[in-house]
Scaffold this motif. Sequence first.
Motif, PDB file in Angstrom:
ATOM      1  N   LEU A  60       0.832  -1.204   0.000  1.00 17.13           N
ATOM      2  CA  LEU A  60       0.000   0.000   0.000  1.00 17.13           C
ATOM      3  C   LEU A  60       0.867   1.255   0.000  1.00 17.13           C
ATOM      4  O   LEU A  60       0.535   2.250  -0.659  1.00 17.13           O
ATOM      5  CB  LEU A  60      -0.944  -0.011   1.204  1.00 17.13           C
ATOM      6  N   LYS A  61       1.980   1.218   0.704  1.00 14.88           N
ATOM      7  CA  LYS A  61       2.902   2.359   0.676  1.00 14.88           C
ATOM      8  C   LYS A  61       3.419   2.600  -0.739  1.00 14.88           C
ATOM      9  O   LYS A  61       3.488   3.753  -1.198  1.00 14.88           O
ATOM     10  CB  LYS A  61       4.084   2.118   1.630  1.00 14.88           C
ATOM     11  N   ALA A  62       3.776   1.529  -1.425  1.00 12.07           N
ATOM     12  CA  ALA A  62       4.296   1.664  -2.786  1.00 12.07           C
ATOM     13  C   ALA A  62       3.229   2.194  -3.736  1.00 12.07           C
ATOM     14  O   ALA A  62       3.517   3.022  -4.614  1.00 12.07           O
ATOM     15  CB  ALA A  62       4.823   0.313  -3.274  1.00 12.07           C
ATOM     16  N   VAL A  63       1.997   1.732  -3.579  1.00  7.79           N
ATOM     17  CA  VAL A  63       0.896   2.201  -4.430  1.00  7.79           C
ATOM     18  C   VAL A  63       0.654   3.691  -4.215  1.00  7.79           C
ATOM     19  O   VAL A  63       0.497   4.459  -5.180  1.00  7.79           O
ATOM     20  CB  VAL A  63      -0.386   1.393  -4.123  1.00  7.79           C
ATOM     21  N   LEU A  64       0.644   4.119  -2.969  1.00 11.73           N
ATOM     22  CA  LEU A  64       0.431   5.542  -2.670  1.00 11.73           C
ATOM     23  C   LEU A  64       1.608   6.378  -3.168  1.00 11.73           C
ATOM     24  O   LEU A  64       1.416   7.476  -3.702  1.00 11.73           O
ATOM     25  CB  LEU A  64       0.222   5.736  -1.171  1.00 11.73           C
ATOM     26  N   ALA A  65       2.834   5.857  -3.007  1.00 13.44           N
ATOM     27  CA  ALA A  65       4.018   6.594  -3.464  1.00 13.44           C
ATOM     28  C   ALA A  65       4.009   6.763  -4.981  1.00 13.44           C
ATOM     29  O   ALA A  65       4.575   7.731  -5.506  1.00 13.44           O
ATOM     30  CB  ALA A  65       5.288   5.869  -3.019  1.00 13.44           C
ATOM     31  N   ALA A  66       3.343   5.834  -5.679  1.00 11.45           N
ATOM     32  CA  ALA A  66       3.254   5.913  -7.138  1.00 11.45           C
ATOM     33  C   ALA A  66       2.138   6.848  -7.598  1.00 11.45           C
ATOM     34  O   ALA A  66       1.890   6.963  -8.802  1.00 11.45           O
ATOM     35  CB  ALA A  66       3.047   4.519  -7.723  1.00 11.45           C
ATOM     36  N   GLY A  67       1.464   7.502  -6.657  1.00  8.79           N
ATOM     37  CA  GLY A  67       0.410   8.457  -7.012  1.00  8.79           C
ATOM     38  C   GLY A  67      -0.876   7.808  -7.460  1.00  8.79           C
ATOM     39  O   GLY A  67      -1.645   8.405  -8.237  1.00  8.79           O
ATOM     40  N   LEU A  68      -1.164   6.607  -6.956  1.00  2.06           N
ATOM     41  CA  LEU A  68      -2.324   5.857  -7.428  1.00  2.06           C
ATOM     42  C   LEU A  68      -3.519   5.926  -6.485  1.00  2.06           C
ATOM     43  O   LEU A  68      -4.436   5.098  -6.575  1.00  2.06           O
ATOM     44  CB  LEU A  68      -1.924   4.391  -7.657  1.00  2.06           C
TER      45      LEU A  68
END
Length: 366
Positions: A147-155
């Motif tokens: 979830l951190k990676a998804v949010l960091a990707a602007g998604l």
Amino acid sequence: MTTALPTSLLLNGREYAYAAIQQYPAQLDAPVNGYEAKVLDFVRQWLSGTQEFALTTSGSTGTPTPITLRRRQLEASARRTADYFDLGPGDRALVCLNCEYIGGMMMLVRGLERNMHLTIVEPHANPFAYVAAEAKFDFAAFVPLQLKAVLAAGLAPRLNQMKAILIGGAPADAALQHEVQPLRVPVYLTYGMTETCSHVALRRLSGPEASPTFRVFTGIAAGQDERGCLTLRGDVTDDQLIITNDRVNLLDAHTFEWLGRADFVINSGGVKVPAEKVELVLDVALAEIGESRRCFVAGQPDERLGQAVTAFIEGPALAPEVEQRLQTLLAERLGRYEQPKQLRYVPEFRMTATGKLDRAGTLRSL
């Protein structure tokens, strides 16, 4: 308008018809890798009415243990979650947890039981990088790292199209809880384990309904043992009493505050120090000094204290002046015996196959 029931699933971008999966492997022409083969075999077993399933616990807090779960337990768990989130025929689920363990397996069961469209990808930090850009989903479960990676990707906009999101497999640190708070989609931290067929309690993290406590599903009996640890019994446990190692503050029959694991208590100079309490303070302090890193706390052998509270921080050593700021914050917020006696830096923490921090493995590697 009637929603057409799915006749196939997507696995790593390839479509597999349920009719062909039921004959797996004889009727599948497309080559599959090891992970895909295991997913397809489970789906075949489920469609054929198999009554018992062998799994292995994640091993994040001890040795992985074989366990057998009955179909009726998995069905009961799937029913509760699907009813709670109003999941039904035609809803679209993103399955990006490891399906060899209970979290991912239950995503498959929910989809199969409620005739949902399943898009399955092997576990990756950002699973959206492996699905079509136009793909939309109603329901998904992530480990915190994903979830951190998804949010960091602007998604975040893609997440906000969903009915609900689950976070499981590991605690959600303070930074992640702050990041998900403004999301419009309901985001829930889960509580559960292999023995309870995935989660039996939820804690809302996003929006105005965010809560510091977990709410146990109706029909699950929650109690405490003499240690103050949570006990559970219900159809998901096949009516067997499950005694956990999680210390809780049981507020009523269905609500509890999670305090930490009993086996993570450090006996330092005769004083019992809850490691997770120190970890929470450490996590917040690291964020405040601009060093949001993974960390954990454990007891290390000490001639004088028996066990010394020790903080393990992922990544390179902090600059001396930054480390001093961190130590100052910890001294202000922790008691004398709670303060870490040493900060140790680890290039990279070990993780389990389910995306959980492998504390024991990390310590053994030092």
